[in-house]
Design an enzyme around this catalytic site. Structure first.
Site, PDB file in Angstrom:
ATOM      1  N   ASP A 116       1.161  -1.044  -0.071  1.00 34.81           N
ATOM      2  CA  ASP A 116      -0.092   0.429   0.198  1.00 34.81           C
ATOM      3  C   ASP A 116       0.707   1.006  -0.011  1.00 34.81           C
ATOM      4  O   ASP A 116       1.671   0.910   0.126  1.00 34.81           O
ATOM      5  CB  ASP A 116      -0.628   0.298   1.259  1.00 34.81           C
ATOM      6  CG  ASP A 116       0.216  -0.040   2.367  1.00 34.81           C
ATOM      7  OD1 ASP A 116       0.684  -1.206   2.791  1.00 34.81           O
ATOM      8  OD2 ASP A 116       0.329   0.940   3.363  1.00 34.81           O
ATOM      9  N   ASP A 153       0.515   3.629   2.293  1.00 36.51           N
ATOM     10  CA  ASP A 153       0.459   3.850   3.258  1.00 36.51           C
ATOM     11  C   ASP A 153      -1.143   5.592   3.307  1.00 36.51           C
ATOM     12  O   ASP A 153      -1.933   4.815   2.454  1.00 36.51           O
ATOM     13  CB  ASP A 153       1.700   5.202   4.148  1.00 36.51           C
ATOM     14  CG  ASP A 153       1.674   4.674   5.850  1.00 36.51           C
ATOM     15  OD1 ASP A 153       1.265   4.290   6.286  1.00 36.51           O
ATOM     16  OD2 ASP A 153       2.701   5.835   6.339  1.00 36.51           O
TER      17      ASP A 153
HETATM   18  N1  LIG Z   1       1.543   1.501   6.262  1.00 34.53           N
HETATM   19  C1  LIG Z   1       2.010   0.531   7.166  1.00 34.53           C
HETATM   20  N2  LIG Z   1       2.372   0.556   8.052  1.00 34.53           N
HETATM   21  C2  LIG Z   1       3.107   0.226   8.838  1.00 34.53           C
HETATM   22  N3  LIG Z   1       2.565  -1.740   8.305  1.00 34.53           N
HETATM   23  C3  LIG Z   1       2.230  -1.926   7.417  1.00 34.53           C
HETATM   24  N4  LIG Z   1       2.226  -2.841   6.716  1.00 34.53           N
HETATM   25  C4  LIG Z   1       2.041  -2.594   5.442  1.00 34.53           C
HETATM   26  N5  LIG Z   1       1.996  -1.914   5.133  1.00 34.53           N
HETATM   27  C5  LIG Z   1       1.802  -1.150   6.468  1.00 34.53           C
END
Ligand SMILES: Nc1ncnc2[nH]cnc12
Ligand SMILES: CSC[C@H]1O[C@H](OP(=O)(O)O)[C@H](O)[C@@H]1O
Length: 295
Positions: free
Chosen positions: A212, A214
């Site tokens: 992703d 974030d």
């Molecule tokens: N955006 C994110 N922040 C922290 N841990 C994660 N693991 C997968 N995506 C994450």
């Protein structure tokens, strides 16, 4: 140290990776540790004739959150199980527009922002300071890069992994701050794991699998567990391809680690033998017995 080591490859599977199918002669076994309970039993087996030991970081069923993982028991148990190196396979968010979901980053640096975890095996009664300047083993990185190329993964060699405490995801301001620091990916688990692996003189490498963006990207929704799970199920298949390719490369008998991961404690222990706490020294047997027994 003897001249030739027959490697035993430790694999720590993060979110979405709770088993390594295809492991031969497989058996789940409980490994006791003086540091408490590991996340789960360890899965022993072989891949292409190479001994492997797998630990699902959060336990089967993903029961243990990042802050409550017993990182010390996990690393100690893997060392007791005979592991000579550890590959961490982890889900991360991207902080870098050039690293879209699906990219595998062979991490070379960390920034540790965690604050609620036990981070060292060394305590009152035996003090040690290991170097973390280069927290990841470049020999493992080379093998992972060769394997990633062989299996046709979209990968990047090198990148900084920001480790946050969690379990909540970041605020937008935090995400922007970490981007301004030059971080590439964000996750919640690889510290103190890498610090403890170094103290245990185990080579350690991280494959950070992007799921992703974030919450900083103007064109993408902020991260949710649903979105992470969707991508990590796709990543998990590719991670297993990577493991099948890299294990035979790493499994050949070898000499000492050129980067010195396996000798990290040579000049690290400050407390002289006569001042050491015998109970702690006993607990450190698997992790540091090589140097403590020599004293
Ligand atoms: N955006 C994110 N922040 C922290 N841990 C994660 N693991 C997968 N995506 C994450
Ligand atoms: C399920 S999203 C957040 C979760 O995923 C990552 O875990 P791991 O590093 O074990 O793959 C991240 O660090 C969080 O723990």
């Amino acid at each position: 140290m003897s001249d030739q080591i027959t490697p035993v490859i430790g694999l720590i599977g993060g979110s979405g990776l709770y088993d390594i199918e295809g492991l031969e002669d497989r058996r789940w076994e409980r490994v006791e540790s003086p540091w408490g309970e590991p996340s789960d039993e360890l899965l022993f087996g072989t891949l292409a004739g190479v001994r492997c030991v797998f630990l699902p970081r959060h336990g089967r069923g993903h029961r243990v959150p990042p802050s409550e993982l017993n990182y010390r028991a996990n690393i100690d148990a893997m060392k007791r199980a005979g592991c000579t190196e550890i590959l961490s396979l982890s889900a991360v968010g991207s902080l870098n527009g050039d690293l879209p979901p699906g990219t595998f980053v062979i991490v070379d640096q960390f920034i540790d922002r965690t604050f609620a975890r036990k981070k060292s095996f060394f305590e009152t009664g035996c003090v040690a300071h290991v170097s973390m300047a280069h927290p990841l083993c470049p020999r493992l990185g080379d093998a992972l890069e060769a394997a990633a190329r062989d299996v046709g993964l979209k990968y990047k060699r090198g990148g900084t992994y920001l480790v946050m405490e969690g379990p909540q995801f970041s605020t937008k301001a935090e995400s922007e701050l970490y981007r301004a620091w030059g971080c590439d990916v964000i996750g919640m688990t690889n510290m103190p794991e890498a610090k403890l692996a170094r103290e245990a003189e185990l080579c350690y490498a991280t494959v950070a699998m992007v799921t992703d963006y974030d919450c900083w990207h103007p064109d993408h929704d902020h991260v949710t567990v649903d979105a992470v799970v969707k991508v990590l199920l796709e990543n998990a298949g590719r991670a297993k391809d990577l493991v099948r390719a890299v294990v035979p490369m790493l499994g050949q008998p070898r000499g000492a680690c050129p980067a010195g991961c396996d000798r990290a404690l040579d000049a690290a222990i400050v407390t002289p033998p006569e001042k050491r706490d015998p109970a702690l020294v006993a607990k450190l047997d698997a992790v540091a017995g090589r140097v403590l027994r020599a004293a």
